[in-house]
Design an enzyme around this catalytic site. Structure first.
Site, PDB file in Angstrom:
ATOM      1  N   GLU A 116     -14.375  -3.153 -10.886  1.00 40.62           N
ATOM      2  CA  GLU A 116     -14.713  -4.068 -11.980  1.00 40.62           C
ATOM      3  C   GLU A 116     -13.779  -5.265 -11.903  1.00 40.62           C
ATOM      4  O   GLU A 116     -12.595  -5.086 -11.613  1.00 40.62           O
ATOM      5  CB  GLU A 116     -14.461  -3.395 -13.347  1.00 40.62           C
ATOM      6  CG  GLU A 116     -15.160  -2.086 -13.547  1.00 40.62           C
ATOM      7  CD  GLU A 116     -14.616  -1.322 -14.778  1.00 40.62           C
ATOM      8  OE1 GLU A 116     -13.869  -1.898 -15.593  1.00 40.62           O
ATOM      9  OE2 GLU A 116     -14.954  -0.140 -14.888  1.00 40.62           O
ATOM     10  N   LYS A 118     -11.099  -7.769 -13.108  1.00 36.36           N
ATOM     11  CA  LYS A 118     -10.074  -7.571 -14.135  1.00 36.36           C
ATOM     12  C   LYS A 118     -10.013  -8.816 -15.012  1.00 36.36           C
ATOM     13  O   LYS A 118      -9.485  -9.844 -14.617  1.00 36.36           O
ATOM     14  CB  LYS A 118      -8.712  -7.298 -13.494  1.00 36.36           C
ATOM     15  CG  LYS A 118      -7.655  -6.999 -14.520  1.00 36.36           C
ATOM     16  CD  LYS A 118      -6.414  -6.431 -13.884  1.00 36.36           C
ATOM     17  CE  LYS A 118      -5.412  -6.019 -14.949  1.00 36.36           C
ATOM     18  NZ  LYS A 118      -4.977  -7.162 -15.786  1.00 36.36           N
ATOM     19  N   ASP A 120      -8.967 -11.455 -17.706  1.00 39.95           N
ATOM     20  CA  ASP A 120      -7.647 -11.873 -18.164  1.00 39.95           C
ATOM     21  C   ASP A 120      -7.719 -12.110 -19.665  1.00 39.95           C
ATOM     22  O   ASP A 120      -7.798 -13.244 -20.131  1.00 39.95           O
ATOM     23  CB  ASP A 120      -7.227 -13.133 -17.419  1.00 39.95           C
ATOM     24  CG  ASP A 120      -5.740 -13.363 -17.514  1.00 39.95           C
ATOM     25  OD1 ASP A 120      -5.035 -12.495 -18.062  1.00 39.95           O
ATOM     26  OD2 ASP A 120      -5.281 -14.419 -17.059  1.00 39.95           O
ATOM     27  N   ARG A 139      -4.446  -3.276 -28.599  1.00 39.89           N
ATOM     28  CA  ARG A 139      -3.811  -2.200 -27.843  1.00 39.89           C
ATOM     29  C   ARG A 139      -2.386  -1.949 -28.345  1.00 39.89           C
ATOM     30  O   ARG A 139      -1.932  -0.822 -28.405  1.00 39.89           O
ATOM     31  CB  ARG A 139      -3.793  -2.569 -26.365  1.00 39.89           C
ATOM     32  CG  ARG A 139      -3.092  -1.551 -25.520  1.00 39.89           C
ATOM     33  CD  ARG A 139      -3.234  -1.858 -24.041  1.00 39.89           C
ATOM     34  NE  ARG A 139      -2.544  -0.857 -23.287  1.00 39.89           N
ATOM     35  CZ  ARG A 139      -1.242  -0.844 -23.074  1.00 39.89           C
ATOM     36  NH1 ARG A 139      -0.510  -1.823 -23.537  1.00 39.89           N
ATOM     37  NH2 ARG A 139      -0.669   0.116 -22.414  1.00 39.89           N
ATOM     38  N   TYR A 228     -15.191  -1.218 -21.317  1.00 40.12           N
ATOM     39  CA  TYR A 228     -15.085  -0.551 -20.022  1.00 40.12           C
ATOM     40  C   TYR A 228     -14.620   0.900 -20.074  1.00 40.12           C
ATOM     41  O   TYR A 228     -14.535   1.541 -19.032  1.00 40.12           O
ATOM     42  CB  TYR A 228     -14.184  -1.330 -19.073  1.00 40.12           C
ATOM     43  CG  TYR A 228     -12.836  -1.733 -19.660  1.00 40.12           C
ATOM     44  CD1 TYR A 228     -11.882  -0.782 -19.962  1.00 40.12           C
ATOM     45  CD2 TYR A 228     -12.529  -3.065 -19.897  1.00 40.12           C
ATOM     46  CE1 TYR A 228     -10.666  -1.149 -20.506  1.00 40.12           C
ATOM     47  CE2 TYR A 228     -11.302  -3.448 -20.433  1.00 40.12           C
ATOM     48  CZ  TYR A 228     -10.387  -2.485 -20.730  1.00 40.12           C
ATOM     49  OH  TYR A 228      -9.185  -2.839 -21.274  1.00 40.12           O
ATOM     50  N   LYS A 293     -11.548   2.186 -10.103  1.00 41.35           N
ATOM     51  CA  LYS A 293     -11.415   3.447 -10.835  1.00 41.35           C
ATOM     52  C   LYS A 293     -12.158   4.541 -10.080  1.00 41.35           C
ATOM     53  O   LYS A 293     -13.298   4.317  -9.666  1.00 41.35           O
ATOM     54  CB  LYS A 293     -12.028   3.313 -12.233  1.00 41.35           C
ATOM     55  CG  LYS A 293     -11.404   2.198 -13.045  1.00 41.35           C
ATOM     56  CD  LYS A 293     -12.063   2.030 -14.394  1.00 41.35           C
ATOM     57  CE  LYS A 293     -11.434   0.819 -15.089  1.00 41.35           C
ATOM     58  NZ  LYS A 293     -12.073   0.505 -16.356  1.00 41.35           N
ATOM     59  N   LYS A 317      -4.242  -7.062  -7.896  1.00 42.74           N
ATOM     60  CA  LYS A 317      -4.079  -8.388  -8.477  1.00 42.74           C
ATOM     61  C   LYS A 317      -4.326  -9.478  -7.438  1.00 42.74           C
ATOM     62  O   LYS A 317      -4.016  -9.295  -6.256  1.00 42.74           O
ATOM     63  CB  LYS A 317      -2.653  -8.547  -9.033  1.00 42.74           C
ATOM     64  CG  LYS A 317      -2.295  -7.548 -10.128  1.00 42.74           C
ATOM     65  CD  LYS A 317      -3.121  -7.702 -11.382  1.00 42.74           C
ATOM     66  CE  LYS A 317      -2.545  -8.636 -12.411  1.00 42.74           C
ATOM     67  NZ  LYS A 317      -1.277  -8.282 -12.983  1.00 42.74           N
ATOM     68  N   CYS A 411      32.329 -21.949 -17.953  1.00 46.32           N
ATOM     69  CA  CYS A 411      31.072 -21.704 -18.663  1.00 46.32           C
ATOM     70  C   CYS A 411      30.488 -23.032 -19.163  1.00 46.32           C
ATOM     71  O   CYS A 411      31.196 -23.806 -19.806  1.00 46.32           O
ATOM     72  CB  CYS A 411      31.325 -20.764 -19.848  1.00 46.32           C
ATOM     73  SG  CYS A 411      29.902 -20.600 -20.944  1.00 46.32           S
ATOM     74  N   CYS A 414      30.849 -22.827 -23.249  1.00 42.59           N
ATOM     75  CA  CYS A 414      32.110 -22.746 -23.984  1.00 42.59           C
ATOM     76  C   CYS A 414      33.326 -23.114 -23.137  1.00 42.59           C
ATOM     77  O   CYS A 414      34.462 -23.062 -23.632  1.00 42.59           O
ATOM     78  CB  CYS A 414      32.287 -21.350 -24.571  1.00 42.59           C
ATOM     79  SG  CYS A 414      32.693 -20.102 -23.337  1.00 42.59           S
ATOM     80  N   CYS A 429      30.793 -15.480 -17.835  1.00 38.85           N
ATOM     81  CA  CYS A 429      31.660 -16.269 -18.701  1.00 38.85           C
ATOM     82  C   CYS A 429      32.617 -15.287 -19.366  1.00 38.85           C
ATOM     83  O   CYS A 429      32.197 -14.239 -19.862  1.00 38.85           O
ATOM     84  CB  CYS A 429      30.804 -16.978 -19.747  1.00 38.85           C
ATOM     85  SG  CYS A 429      31.688 -17.394 -21.259  1.00 38.85           S
ATOM     86  N   CYS A 435      32.048 -17.470 -27.151  1.00 39.36           N
ATOM     87  CA  CYS A 435      31.029 -18.299 -26.490  1.00 39.36           C
ATOM     88  C   CYS A 435      29.753 -18.300 -27.333  1.00 39.36           C
ATOM     89  O   CYS A 435      29.171 -17.249 -27.615  1.00 39.36           O
ATOM     90  CB  CYS A 435      30.733 -17.760 -25.088  1.00 39.36           C
ATOM     91  SG  CYS A 435      29.388 -18.646 -24.278  1.00 39.36           S
TER      92      CYS A 435
HETATM   93  O1  D41 Z   1     -10.931  -6.039 -17.213  1.00 45.02           O
HETATM   94  C1  D41 Z   1      -9.892  -5.535 -17.537  1.00 45.02           C
HETATM   95  N1  D41 Z   1      -8.868  -6.280 -17.917  1.00 45.02           N
HETATM   96  C2  D41 Z   1      -9.735  -4.046 -17.519  1.00 45.02           C
HETATM   97  C3  D41 Z   1      -8.615  -3.489 -18.114  1.00 45.02           C
HETATM   98  C4  D41 Z   1     -10.685  -3.201 -16.931  1.00 45.02           C
HETATM   99  N2  D41 Z   1     -11.798  -3.705 -16.357  1.00 45.02           N
HETATM  100  N3  D41 Z   1     -10.498  -1.865 -16.937  1.00 45.02           N
HETATM  101  C5  D41 Z   1      -9.411  -1.303 -17.512  1.00 45.02           C
HETATM  102  N4  D41 Z   1      -9.282   0.035 -17.495  1.00 45.02           N
HETATM  103  C6  D41 Z   1      -8.235   0.611 -18.047  1.00 45.02           C
HETATM  104  C7  D41 Z   1      -8.124   2.104 -18.003  1.00 45.02           C
HETATM  105  C8  D41 Z   1      -8.402   2.601 -16.635  1.00 45.02           C
HETATM  106  C9  D41 Z   1      -6.743   2.546 -18.423  1.00 45.02           C
HETATM  107  C10 D41 Z   1      -9.124   2.675 -18.957  1.00 45.02           C
HETATM  108  C11 D41 Z   1      -8.423  -2.107 -18.141  1.00 45.02           C
HETATM  109  C12 D41 Z   1      -7.332  -1.427 -18.734  1.00 45.02           C
HETATM  110  N5  D41 Z   1      -7.254  -0.080 -18.675  1.00 45.02           N
HETATM  111  C13 D41 Z   1      -6.243  -2.092 -19.443  1.00 45.02           C
HETATM  112  N6  D41 Z   1      -6.252  -3.288 -19.965  1.00 45.02           N
HETATM  113  C14 D41 Z   1      -5.061  -3.526 -20.537  1.00 45.02           C
HETATM  114  C15 D41 Z   1      -4.285  -2.447 -20.388  1.00 45.02           C
HETATM  115  C16 D41 Z   1      -5.028  -1.530 -19.697  1.00 45.02           C
END
Ligand code: D41
Length: 674
Positions: A116, A118, A120, A139, A228, A293, A317, A411, A414, A429, A435
């Protein structure tokens, strides 16, 4: 009359919700905006005439309500986990290997992952009871979040009622709230037009809108959400794979991301990652990686968790964004313990979604290793929410005679001598509490969440108060008056009162928090807790010599020396006395008070624990007020499983009782023991 109105209201609600669904989820609207607005007005009028007929899923709930005083805390019944990160393909294949090892996948066998994008944004938990959205919580730290239901109701793509005839008794879903690029641009246009500051990036915009106390303002921003995963589920059997769960949720009318793919084995994962990286600019919303996953729920359960992260998921990432800019100067920041950290002042540059004008240089060794010199052209790197750093120098652009960076002899704040002790990685320092920088950083630390947890007193406010000359030492916090506070810019009566109240409230604390808050060098949260546990009172800790300190578990000679040195200092002792005079107190908690913390929870322990026996664990839990039971039932709060657990785990899973590992048990005890 009422009968007719009731029917009309129900029909209008239904029609409008249907239009929202077609527009947002199916992407195929069947009415114009103007037609929608006309129907909406009609419903509003009817509801105004018959307020008792307003339905919980009425689209009029989406416009926001009166501002809140603050957000209520919400404890997540099922903790919200976080994700482990991978930055390289090697890390991803390590992840896959460990998954296969744990699952004992046969030679040459591959695991199926669901990939999936991720998003932001911000993770959120939504609770539907009998199909109606009753609560939405952020959260937070994964255990406790904030109730942001009013704000979440304004998200027009989210159903207030599940599209099903037979809704489950309870359906908790987790997802990510975000702002798409178009809404971000639109929000910023209107902010600028109104003379307000625009948002830095869509993530901040989403966070700001979600934490807005006035939900009518949130309603004006167009937030999005994709769900998700599941939290608590009751009254229905959830599907057996991540992919099927997403389809199932989508069937309830919940928005799910369609940019997903089942990937068999790590190579397929790599491929998807590269595919999404190319598609990234076309998505219309920000993503910072891909989440993989393990698809099969049985395999997920087998893999379990490692304290706060599932072993069955990983976030790959995207590489940190980089940009070239000029290093204007190198300055030295003085920390709480006097440590001098070199900081790069940069020609501002837009990178990773924000404008960066400072970056950490870590320490002198790092500067030497990267051969960073004054006025160099440098590459700055920023990934997600991490601190920007100078990645490297563009040597070809170096001017002749570029000067090396040297640690100052005095420093910068100070003027006390700077010293680097033998064996210490950093220069410090030597000014101590004389300070101003060390004092200011010490106050920030004292107020911080893990120390005294003074609500509303963040780093920025401490800086503001120090600059205004209102606080010079920790005990000055307790001399602040409403008058002084309201004289500060951007500080109203209300905020001032709130701050004074939280200062007052936080005076009552625990010995461990207080000792940690003092900011003794080398004494972290764990060390402070160990000292508090062992000695039981502040006087005893202050009176301890190095020999007796070293008898404490986890306390070595370095920490002992720091503790003795701290309490030998007359300024520190005077400060502690002043704090106590101001009413700071940490009652030696009676057994009964200790027992509160896990009261009402029932745990089951199974399998072999490595750090203690099951009996010891049981005693510890019981001391905190928890019940420890030999068998799993629907009433079980959680099962903690050590090595080779038996059927209790299977039983727990069939009842949707969360199962955690020994690390998590340790974390639970650490968090709750005093
Ligand atoms: O799209 C996301 N940011 C995303 C975050 C995602 N697609 N899946 C996620 N799945 C999880 C688990 C596996 C722990 C259920 C997550 C996150 N966690 C998550 N987002 C922020 C903390 C964790």
């Amino acid at each position: 009359m009422t009968d007719k109105a009731e029917k009309q209201i129900a029909e209008l609600s239904k029609t409008l919700n249907e239009h929202l669904y077609r527009y947002h989820v199916q992407d195929s609207p069947t009415v114009s905006d103007a037609e929608y607005d006309a129907l909406f007005k009609q419903l509003e009028q009817l509801e105004a005439q018959h307020p008792h007929l307003i339905k919980p899923d009425s689209p009029t709930h989406r416009v926001g309500g009166p501002p809140l005083e603050g957000f209520e805390q919400v404890k997540h019944k099922v903790p919200m986990l976080s994700l482990n990160n991978a930055f390289t393909f090697e890390e991803l294949s390590d992840f896959d290997r460990s998954v296969r090892e744990r699952l004992e996948t046969e030679e040459g066998g591959e695991v199926t992952y669901l990939a999936e994008p991720k998003l932001d944004g911000l993770a959120i938990s939504l609770r539907y009871e009998s199909g109606i959205l009753v609560q939405a919580a952020t959260r937070g730290d994964g255990t406790t979040g904030e109730n942001v239901t009013d704000n979440i109701r304004t998200i027009s793509m989210l159903p207030l009622k599940l599209r099903t005839k037979k809704p489950p008794a309870v359906l908790e879903v987790r997802g990510e709230v975000f702002m798409d690029t178009a809404s971000f641009d639109e929000s910023n246009k209107s902010l600028i037009a109104a003379g307000d500051k625009p948002f830095v990036n869509p993530r901040n915009a989403a966070a700001g809108s979600l934490r807005q106390l006035d939900s009518r303002k949130t309603a004006k921003r167009r937030l999005s959400i994709y769900v998700y995963s599941l939290g608590e589920v009751e009254g229905v059997e959830a599907p057996a794979s991540q992919f099927k769960i997403l389809q199932w949720l989508s069937g309830f009318g919940l928005p799910t991301n369609t940019e997903i793919k089942e990937c068999i084995g790590p190579e397929a994962c790599f491929k998807f990652y590269e595919f999404i990286l190319k598609r990234r600019p076309l998505l219309g919303y920000d993503i910072d990686g891909v989440v993989f996953k393990v698809d099969d729920m049985i395999q997920q359960r087998e893999l379990g968790f490692r304290s706060r992260t599932p072993r069955w998921a990983i976030a790959q990432k995207f590489p940190a964004e980089e940009a070239q800019t000029q290093l204007l100067d190198v300055e030295f920041q003085v920390g709480r313990t006097g440590a001098l950290t070199p900081v790069a002042r940069l020609e501002p540059v837009f990178v990773g979604g924000v404008t960066v004008s400072n970056a950490t240089l870590h320490n002198m060794d790092e500067i030497e290793r990267k051969d960073i010199r004054r006025k160099d052209t440098v590459i700055v790197r920023r990934a997600g929410d991490v601190i920007p750093e100078v990645a490297r120098v563009v040597v070809e652009r170096r001017k002749k005679g570029a000067r090396k960076v040297k640690m100052p002899a005095r420093c910068p704040v100070c003027s006390s001598p700077v010293e680097r002790a033998d064996g210490d990685a950093v220069a410090r320092c030597t000014g101590g509490l004389s300070c101003a920088a060390q004092r200011r950083e010490g106050i920030k630390h004292y107020a911080s969440r893990r120390a005294m947890d003074i609500d509303g007193l963040g780093d920025k406010l401490v800086e503001q108060l120090s600059e205004a000359g209102l606080i010079n030492s920790i005990d000055d916090l307790y001399k602040l008056t409403a008058e002084q506070l309201t004289s500060l810019p951007r500080m109203g009566e209300k905020s001032a009162t709130n701050l004074l109240e939280s200062l007052e409230k936080a005076k009552q604390t625990t010995l461990a928090r207080f000792v940690f808050g003092l900011g003794i060098r080398d004494v972290g949260e764990g060390g402070a807790a160990a000292l508090a546990d062992h000695f039981g009172s502040l006087d005893a800790i202050m009176a301890a010599d190095e020999t007796s300190l070293e008898t404490v578990e986890d306390i070595g000679p370095v920490v002992s020396a720091s503790v003795v040195a701290f309490f030998a200092n007359a300024d520190n002792r005077a400060m502690i006395n002043a704090l106590i005079d101001h009413g700071v107190n940490f009652p030696v908690l009676e057994k009964a008070a200790v027992e509160q913390r896990l009261e009402g929870n029932t745990y089951v322990l199974t399998g072999t624990l490595s750090s203690m026996s099951r009996d010891q664990a049981k005693q510890k839990l019981q001391r905190l007020g928890a019940k420890v039971s030999g068998s799993v039932s629907k009433k079980t709060t959680a099962v903690y499983a050590g090595a080779s657990p038996g059927s209790k785990v299977t039983k727990a899973e069939s009842l949707n009782v969360p199962v955690f590992d020994e690390d998590a048990l340790q974390a639970l005890l650490n968090e709750n023991e005093l």
